[in-house]
Design a protein around this motif. Structure first.
Motif: not given
Length: 215
Positions: A6-21
């Motif tokens: 996951v490559i995204d410059d928003h930390e919240l988005i990165r953590h959110g995608l990891e939690y979701l997946l």
């Protein structure tokens, strides 16, 4: 197990995608980073790269998609649903495009589809391609552009549906023909255009669109 970067410059988005997946037993995020450099510096293997289209810049990273798509499957997950961004990402080699306001289950479906070698667009984005692909200009399918391999009218129609993400069974229902006939059309298209998977077929459709509208 599908391994995901996951490559995204928003930390919240990165953590959110990891939690979701990680809620799915078959999905695992093996790398999170804020930029392409984090990906290049890592020696971790992954099956799908989830990539934001705009990484701390006002320039879409289409050149990076073109480079990365040669070595990995790229799923763009972006806040932008602008037609120009969607088309640029797909033309550059993205295997899928989902907007960040999409339902969580859609993102999971997109990851699995892309990992399996398929092509994925959310419904609203498929409409963007449909408007582009369903507006035939002079010479579309007629062979008037000698640089384009000639496709029959039904093959052009099939290619358009493939580019929008429809399955062969869905195309058969829309065209009121059998799935076996659709399979035949797709094999003919692949042979004529010398392409393989759905992502390549989609880019071929967009390339035909662009070239037929060229002055």
């Amino acid at each position: 197990m599908i391994r995901i970067a996951v490559i995204d410059d928003h930390e919240l988005i990165r953590h959110g995608l990891e939690y979701l997946l990680h809620r799915s037993d078959d999905l695992k995020v093996v790398l999170r980073g804020a930029g392409i450099g984090d990906l290049r510096d890592s020696d971790l293997d992954h099956d799908v790269l989830i990539l934001d289209l705009y990484l701390a810049t006002d320039r879409p990273c289409v050149a990076e998609i073109r480079e990365l798509s040669a070595v990995t499957r790229v799923l763009v997950v972006s806040a932008s649903g602008r037609p120009a961004d969607v088309l640029a990402a797909v033309r550059s080699g993205a295997n899928g495009y989902v907007t960040k306001d999409a339902p969580a289950e859609l993102v999971v479906d997109a990851v699995r589809t892309v990992a399996a070698g398929g092509f994925y667009l959310s419904a609203g984005l498929a409409d963007i391609l449909q408007r582009e692909l369903d507006s035939p200009g002079p010479g579309f399918g007629s062979g008037s552009d000698s640089a384009l391999p000639r496709l029959s009218e039904r093959e052009e129609q099939t290619l358009s549906y493939i580019a929008q993400g429809f399955t062969h069974a869905q195309i058969a229902r829309r065209m009121d023909i059998s799935k076996a006939t659709v399979d035949t059309y797709v094999e003919r298209i692949r042979t004529k255009l010398q392409v393989g998977n759905k992502a390549q077929l989609t880019r071929a459709a967009l390339d035909r669109l662009e070239r037929r509208h060229r002055p």
